[in-house]
Write a protein that holds these residues in place. Structure first.
Motif, PDB file in Angstrom:
ATOM      1  N   PHE A 153       0.826  -1.205   0.000  1.00 12.37           N
ATOM      2  CA  PHE A 153       0.000   0.000   0.000  1.00 12.37           C
ATOM      3  C   PHE A 153       0.862   1.257   0.000  1.00 12.37           C
ATOM      4  O   PHE A 153       0.584   2.220  -0.717  1.00 12.37           O
ATOM      5  CB  PHE A 153      -0.948  -0.009   1.202  1.00 12.37           C
ATOM      6  N   LEU A 154       1.921   1.247   0.826  1.00 13.08           N
ATOM      7  CA  LEU A 154       2.790   2.421   0.931  1.00 13.08           C
ATOM      8  C   LEU A 154       3.459   2.733  -0.391  1.00 13.08           C
ATOM      9  O   LEU A 154       3.484   3.890  -0.842  1.00 13.08           O
ATOM     10  CB  LEU A 154       3.840   2.180   2.018  1.00 13.08           C
ATOM     11  N   TRP A 155       3.992   1.707  -1.034  1.00 12.41           N
ATOM     12  CA  TRP A 155       4.685   1.932  -2.309  1.00 12.41           C
ATOM     13  C   TRP A 155       3.716   2.294  -3.432  1.00 12.41           C
ATOM     14  O   TRP A 155       4.090   2.962  -4.378  1.00 12.41           O
ATOM     15  CB  TRP A 155       5.490   0.682  -2.674  1.00 12.41           C
ATOM     16  N   ASN A 156       2.469   1.870  -3.315  1.00  6.98           N
ATOM     17  CA  ASN A 156       1.484   2.239  -4.328  1.00  6.98           C
ATOM     18  C   ASN A 156       0.980   3.667  -4.152  1.00  6.98           C
ATOM     19  O   ASN A 156       0.377   4.228  -5.070  1.00  6.98           O
ATOM     20  CB  ASN A 156       0.304   1.264  -4.304  1.00  6.98           C
ATOM     21  N   LEU A 157       1.215   4.244  -2.970  1.00  9.84           N
ATOM     22  CA  LEU A 157       0.817   5.628  -2.743  1.00  9.84           C
ATOM     23  C   LEU A 157       1.846   6.621  -3.287  1.00  9.84           C
ATOM     24  O   LEU A 157       1.541   7.796  -3.462  1.00  9.84           O
ATOM     25  CB  LEU A 157       0.609   5.880  -1.243  1.00  9.84           C
ATOM     26  N   LYS A 158       3.068   6.137  -3.544  1.00  8.86           N
ATOM     27  CA  LYS A 158       4.126   6.990  -4.078  1.00  8.86           C
ATOM     28  C   LYS A 158       4.218   6.793  -5.595  1.00  8.86           C
ATOM     29  O   LYS A 158       4.305   5.658  -6.073  1.00  8.86           O
ATOM     30  CB  LYS A 158       5.465   6.648  -3.425  1.00  8.86           C
ATOM     31  N   ALA A 159       4.230   7.879  -6.323  1.00 14.98           N
ATOM     32  CA  ALA A 159       4.175   7.812  -7.786  1.00 14.98           C
ATOM     33  C   ALA A 159       5.363   7.054  -8.368  1.00 14.98           C
ATOM     34  O   ALA A 159       5.201   6.206  -9.249  1.00 14.98           O
ATOM     35  CB  ALA A 159       4.114   9.222  -8.366  1.00 14.98           C
ATOM     36  N   LYS A 174      -7.109   2.171 -10.961  1.00 18.64           N
ATOM     37  CA  LYS A 174      -7.788   3.417 -10.621  1.00 18.64           C
ATOM     38  C   LYS A 174      -8.666   3.220  -9.384  1.00 18.64           C
ATOM     39  O   LYS A 174      -9.390   2.229  -9.292  1.00 18.64           O
ATOM     40  CB  LYS A 174      -8.655   3.882 -11.795  1.00 18.64           C
ATOM     41  N   PRO A 175      -8.627   4.171  -8.442  1.00 19.62           N
ATOM     42  CA  PRO A 175      -9.474   4.061  -7.237  1.00 19.62           C
ATOM     43  C   PRO A 175     -10.963   3.926  -7.564  1.00 19.62           C
ATOM     44  O   PRO A 175     -11.703   3.279  -6.830  1.00 19.62           O
ATOM     45  CB  PRO A 175      -9.186   5.370  -6.491  1.00 19.62           C
ATOM     46  N   SER A 176     -11.391   4.559  -8.661  1.00 23.18           N
ATOM     47  CA  SER A 176     -12.811   4.492  -9.025  1.00 23.18           C
ATOM     48  C   SER A 176     -13.256   3.061  -9.305  1.00 23.18           C
ATOM     49  O   SER A 176     -14.412   2.691  -9.042  1.00 23.18           O
ATOM     50  CB  SER A 176     -13.087   5.371 -10.253  1.00 23.18           C
ATOM     51  N   LEU A 180     -16.489   1.297  -7.564  1.00 29.04           N
ATOM     52  CA  LEU A 180     -17.569   0.732  -8.369  1.00 29.04           C
ATOM     53  C   LEU A 180     -17.748  -0.756  -8.086  1.00 29.04           C
ATOM     54  O   LEU A 180     -18.871  -1.266  -8.017  1.00 29.04           O
ATOM     55  CB  LEU A 180     -17.288   0.959  -9.859  1.00 29.04           C
ATOM     56  N   PHE A 181     -16.641  -1.456  -7.927  1.00 31.06           N
ATOM     57  CA  PHE A 181     -16.678  -2.887  -7.638  1.00 31.06           C
ATOM     58  C   PHE A 181     -17.393  -3.146  -6.309  1.00 31.06           C
ATOM     59  O   PHE A 181     -18.239  -4.032  -6.194  1.00 31.06           O
ATOM     60  CB  PHE A 181     -15.247  -3.427  -7.597  1.00 31.06           C
ATOM     61  N   SER A 182     -17.045  -2.338  -5.288  1.00 32.20           N
ATOM     62  CA  SER A 182     -17.664  -2.494  -3.974  1.00 32.20           C
ATOM     63  C   SER A 182     -19.151  -2.151  -4.022  1.00 32.20           C
ATOM     64  O   SER A 182     -19.984  -2.851  -3.436  1.00 32.20           O
ATOM     65  CB  SER A 182     -16.956  -1.593  -2.951  1.00 32.20           C
ATOM     66  N   LEU A 183     -19.482  -1.060  -4.712  1.00 28.73           N
ATOM     67  CA  LEU A 183     -20.884  -0.650  -4.820  1.00 28.73           C
ATOM     68  C   LEU A 183     -21.714  -1.696  -5.560  1.00 28.73           C
ATOM     69  O   LEU A 183     -22.876  -1.932  -5.225  1.00 28.73           O
ATOM     70  CB  LEU A 183     -20.988   0.701  -5.534  1.00 28.73           C
TER      71      LEU A 183
END
Length: 279
Positions: A153-159, A174-176, A180-183
């Motif tokens: 998670f940490l490394w995915n937060l850094k570009a 993409k976070p979206s 959408l998957f959860s919804l």
């Protein structure tokens, strides 16, 4: 002549690449199915042991789910060596192999010692040393798993780190998509529940749900995916990344995905046949 020579060279490269992909697929399937079926055969021989202890059965299932990615990563790092993975990717891969080895050790100890930590009595001093050892190993393995998840998670937060992980298919999308998957699943279960109530297809709970149980259930929904992440990765990385990429390159998108589904079903077949999971 130059054009013809170039075309022959390209065809030769395609043929070599196709042959290499087929070799990688065969070795991966052979190793994955061999390790899994050996585990399933052991569970079948000791059927009563695993049906009597739900905890031991869950440990076996978690271990089995790690096997596909263990095979894929081991072959990529030590056998194929077709790709020079970046440092962060290699760290995550080696980290996962260590987690798999620890889970295998825990499984072996649970089978050999046959101590069910979930039913241990605090006033019992029998096998105290082995119980403490088992508890330390369980705690250490869970702690290492959380560390591995935190790194991802940490490394995915850094570009810059995310870009480095993208080539190894370890970066997030993409976070979206996640939202959408959860919804979608939330809406699916909500509609299913409403339809069951309207048409009487479901049966209501026989007892009232206590607030404590409800809170524990909600906590499980949020915390459960974190602790099961390594096991889920064990399957998804192997089937969706390693195998699906190779199948789609060889047979195209539709056939490739269908073949992955077929292999996935065959891989689960012994467990379903023996223990009836989702039969």
């Amino acid at each position: 002549n130059i054009s013809f020579t170039k075309m022959k060279k390209e065809m030769r490269n395609v043929e070599t690449s196709s042959k290499s992909l087929k070799t990688e697929i065969v070795l991966f399937l052979a190793l994955t199915f061999a390790l899994t079926f050996i585990l399933n055969f052991f569970m079948l021989v000791n059927f009563d042991l695993f049906t009597e202890s739900q905890e031991l059965l869950l440990v076996a299932l978690r271990f089995e789910m790690l096997i596909p990615a263990f095979s894929a990563i081991s072959l990529n790092l030590f056998v194929f060596k077709t790709k020079n993975y970046p440092r962060k990717s290699r760290i995550l891969f080696y980290y996962f192999l260590v987690l798999t080895a620890l889970t295998a050790l825990l499984f072996a100890l649970r089978v050999g010692i046959r101590i069910d930590l979930g039913s241990m009595q605090l006033d019992s001093m029998e096998n105290l040393g082995l119980t403490v050892l088992m508890g330390v190993l369980v705690f250490g393995t869970n702690l290492l798993a959380l560390g591995w998840i935190a790194l991802i998670f940490l490394w995915n937060l850094k570009a810059d780190s995310k870009k480095e992980l993208r080539g190894s298919k370890l970066s997030f999308g993409k976070p979206s998509y996640y939202l959408l998957f959860s919804l979608f699943f939330f809406g699916y279960f909500l509609v299913s529940t409403i339809l069951n109530c309207i048409f009487g297809l479901g049966s209501p709970p026989s007892e009232q749900v206590e607030l404590g149980s409800l809170l524990i259930g909600l906590a499980t929904v949020f915390v459960g995916p974190i602790f099961t992440f390594p096991s889920l990765f064990g399957e998804e990385y192997a089937w969706r990344i390693f195998l699906q990429d190779r199948f789609t390159q060889l047979f195209g998108g539709v056939k490739g995905v269908l073949l992955v589904g077929l292999v996935w079903g065959l891989w689960h077949a012994p467990m379903i046949a023996v223990f009836g999971w989702t039969y």
